[in-house]
Scaffold this active site. Structure first.
Site, mmCIF file in Angstrom:
data_model
loop_
_atom_site.group_PDB
_atom_site.id
_atom_site.type_symbol
_atom_site.label_atom_id
_atom_site.label_comp_id
_atom_site.label_asym_id
_atom_site.label_seq_id
_atom_site.Cartn_x
_atom_site.Cartn_y
_atom_site.Cartn_z
ATOM 1 N N ASN A 11 42.383 -11.403 -26.243
ATOM 2 C CA ASN A 11 42.257 -12.854 -26.283
ATOM 3 C C ASN A 11 40.814 -13.205 -25.914
ATOM 4 O O ASN A 11 40.302 -12.740 -24.898
ATOM 5 C CB ASN A 11 43.262 -13.468 -25.297
ATOM 6 C CG ASN A 11 43.197 -14.980 -25.233
ATOM 7 O OD1 ASN A 11 42.297 -15.541 -24.628
ATOM 8 N ND2 ASN A 11 44.163 -15.635 -25.841
ATOM 9 N N ASN A 34 41.148 -18.057 -28.085
ATOM 10 C CA ASN A 34 41.752 -19.095 -27.261
ATOM 11 C C ASN A 34 40.870 -20.336 -27.342
ATOM 12 O O ASN A 34 39.797 -20.375 -26.758
ATOM 13 C CB ASN A 34 41.860 -18.597 -25.810
ATOM 14 C CG ASN A 34 42.454 -19.641 -24.879
ATOM 15 O OD1 ASN A 34 42.726 -20.771 -25.291
ATOM 16 N ND2 ASN A 34 42.650 -19.285 -23.637
ATOM 17 N N CYS A 72 42.406 -23.651 -23.701
ATOM 18 C CA CYS A 72 42.677 -23.599 -22.268
ATOM 19 C C CYS A 72 42.404 -24.961 -21.644
ATOM 20 O O CYS A 72 41.302 -25.488 -21.767
ATOM 21 C CB CYS A 72 41.828 -22.548 -21.565
ATOM 22 S SG CYS A 72 42.168 -22.529 -19.788
ATOM 23 N N GLY A 97 55.933 -21.028 -26.012
ATOM 24 C CA GLY A 97 56.228 -22.251 -25.280
ATOM 25 C C GLY A 97 57.629 -22.210 -24.703
ATOM 26 O O GLY A 97 58.603 -22.562 -25.351
#
Lengths: 255, 308
Positions: free
Chosen positions: B100, B128, B131, B248
């Site tokens: 990542n 990513n 964030c 999620g």
């Protein structure tokens, strides 16, 4: 040993001062657990995403005990576990800690949960340990009677004088002790570090909000000084740290 | 009837659709045997930046109903130590390894991608751009579809490895964000990241988190992220649907099945590991049972099999 998860049947749940001692049959954790290590316990109704960390309070045979003080609804559910129910624990976590010879132990209130196992082990080995145990009142001197039954050089201190000497525990710790091992509120650590001789080695058991327990999420960090990296994790590098390496100006006292 | 667990997602063939989400599994080996690695198709390592990042002051965690708010702040050892110390420890890891990537500037993202392109143990890269805990943690790119497309294209240019993009859930037009990521050359979309959040300690009259704000994860966000998966899936044409990794609040096989039916090819598990590190195994077994009971011969067939 790498930590394991055990669904441990609760074999006893007994009140101890203002808390509960929950004992569960967890042969794998019991065989591996050493003083100052801890377990993560799942709250038994599935709606709490985070496990709660508890010091290994004591180990007897295949049984592991934790001392639970109710601070919220999660700890309330854990403290209410009846014999026969399953205690879902992961452990042992954190590092074993072996203090230098002649170490003086200091506990504040529920902090006794973090050092009782070490004291019991030392007593079983026939070592004489000097212990200073303080709380606001006798009701928060958890495990006082258990301690009194061990061959320790034991001093109780309460702020209201309801048991032992009246005062704050730090006032009675020998200033010139070579090594002090402490478990209690952060305010006690600050006071201890300010009181003892600069030559005294002071070890403190740190608590933090925790998620994984294995050093993966970097959630439970404590700020340190003079290190290569500014944060250490309570779960992996701790829970015991040299109190003089912690950057206390960046630490809050809410725990 | 036997059910194939293999799924193709984002340019990789994974042994199972169960992925360990970035941030919850460190550099891949911290959990040891607590997580059943045989149930896992890929592990997404902790975000890595060009230079080391120290992260936020604590407290970094707060539990809320059905969720966790974290503000770790992408603490990581930086690219050099990542390559020298962390990747070698994963030589025998039985699943795909995804790095990542985080950065403060587009140039940093590109440099990290270029360096990781040379690492054989890295099977794919996940950018990513979402964030919530770092002011310049990439979310600024994702707020603008064109900036996001350019960032991904610039990274695409320096690596032949599969490129996944972890999208932020809070954008004005999620379909447009997803399309921009695909237009930039993303092979898969991770939908999504945590939701910006905060928690107050009423007794102390202070924010719980040292960073004040954090990101909300856990079952609390599941129904919201499920919709985003559906939007990203439906927003791309039949025959060339976006490869979606759902992320999620997945805490069991039913949640995983719901996401796959809505259009995900794989499911990333994060916060649920804290509750129960057996979750990946339980999800895989549950998905297989569900697929078998419903006449599917592979878990891949679950993807988008929603009757609407």
């Amino acid at each position: 040993m790498t930590p394991v998860r055990e669904l441990a049947p609760v074999v006893a749940n007994e009140p101890l001062a203002a808390g509960q001692v929950v004992t569960a049959r967890a042969p794998l954790v019991a065989a591996a657990a050493r003083p100052f290590q801890f377990v993560l316990a799942a709250v038994p109704d599935g709606r709490f995403p985070l496990r709660r960390p508890f010091s290994v309070f004591d180990v007897k045979g295949e049984d592991v005990s934790v001392l639970i003080r109710q601070v919220g609804s999660g700890t309330a559910r854990l403290a209410a576990l009846e014999p026969g129910a399953a205690l879902d624990i992961i452990g042992p976590l954190g590092k074993e800690f072996l203090p230098e010879e002649g170490a003086v132990f200091v506990a504040g209130g529920i902090g006794i949960a973090g050092i009782y196992f070490a004291l019991a082990e030392r007593a079983r080995r026939g070592e004489q340990t000097e212990v200073y145990f303080g709380a606001r009142n006798a009701d928060e001197l958890y495990a006082a009677d258990l301690l009194a039954a061990l061959p320790l050089k034991l001093t109780f201190v309460t702020e209201d004088g309801s048991r032992g000497i009246r005062g704050k525990v730090v006032e009675f710790v020998p200033r010139d002790a070579k090594v002090v091992v402490a478990c209690g509120p952060r305010a006690m650590y600050r006071s201890l570090l300010a009181t003892v001789s600069p030559a005294t080695r002071v070890y403190v058991l740190m608590e933090e909000r925790m998620a994984c327990g294995v050093g993966a999420c970097r959630g439970c960090v404590v700020p340190v000084t003079g290190e290569v990296w500014p944060f250490v994790t309570v779960c992996r590098e701790g829970p015991v740290f040299d109190g003089r390496t912690i950057a206390w100006e960046k630490v809050e006292d809410r725990i | 009837m036997s059910v194939s667990t293999t799924v193709g997602v984002g340019g990789l063939e994974l042994a199972t659709p169960v992925i360990l989400a970035s941030g919850c599994v460190g550099y891949g080996d911290e959990w040891g045997d607590l997580i059943d690695r045989e149930a896992v198709g890929a592990v997404v390592l902790k975000g890595v930046s060009r230079e080391p990042w120290v992260g936020n002051v604590g407290p970094r965690l707060a539990e809320v109903p059905a969720g966790v708010v974290n503000a770790v702040g992408l603490e990581n050892v930086g690219l050099e130590r990542f390559i020298q110390e962390k990747l070698p420890a994963l030589e025998s890891f039985p699943a795909a390894v995804v790095a990542n990537v985080v950065g403060k500037t587009a140039r940093e993202y590109v440099e990290v991608c270029a360096a990781l392109d040379e690492q054989p143990r890295v099977n794919a890269l996940e950018l990513n751009v979402s964030c919530p805990n770092v002011k310049t943690g990439g979310m600024t790119f994702a707020a603008n579809a064109e900036a996001l497309r350019r960032l991904i294209r610039d990274c695409r240019d320096v690596t032949t490895k599969p490129l996944w993009v972890k999208l932020p859930p809070m954008v004005t037009d999620f379909a447009a964000t997803a399309k921009a990521a695909l237009a930039g050359g993303a092979d898969a979309l991770t939908v999504a990241n945590t939701y910006p959040a905060m928690v107050v300690d009423v007794a102390a009259r202070r924010p719980v988190l040292g960073n004040v704000y954090g990101g909300l994860s856990g079952p609390a966000i599941r129904a919201i992220t499920l919709r985003l998966v559906r939007i990203a899936y439906e927003g791309t044409p039949q025959g060339s649907r976006a490869n979606i990794i759902a992320s999620g609040g997945i805490d069991g096989w039913e949640a995983a099945a719901a996401y796959m039916l809505a259009g995900a090819r794989a499911v990333a598990i994060g916060t649920a590991l804290f509750t129960n590190p057996r979750t990946p195994r339980e999800i895989l077994d549950g998905l297989v049972n569900y697929a078998s009971a419903n006449g599917f011969t592979s878990l891949e067939e679950l993807c988008g099999a929603l009757a609407v």
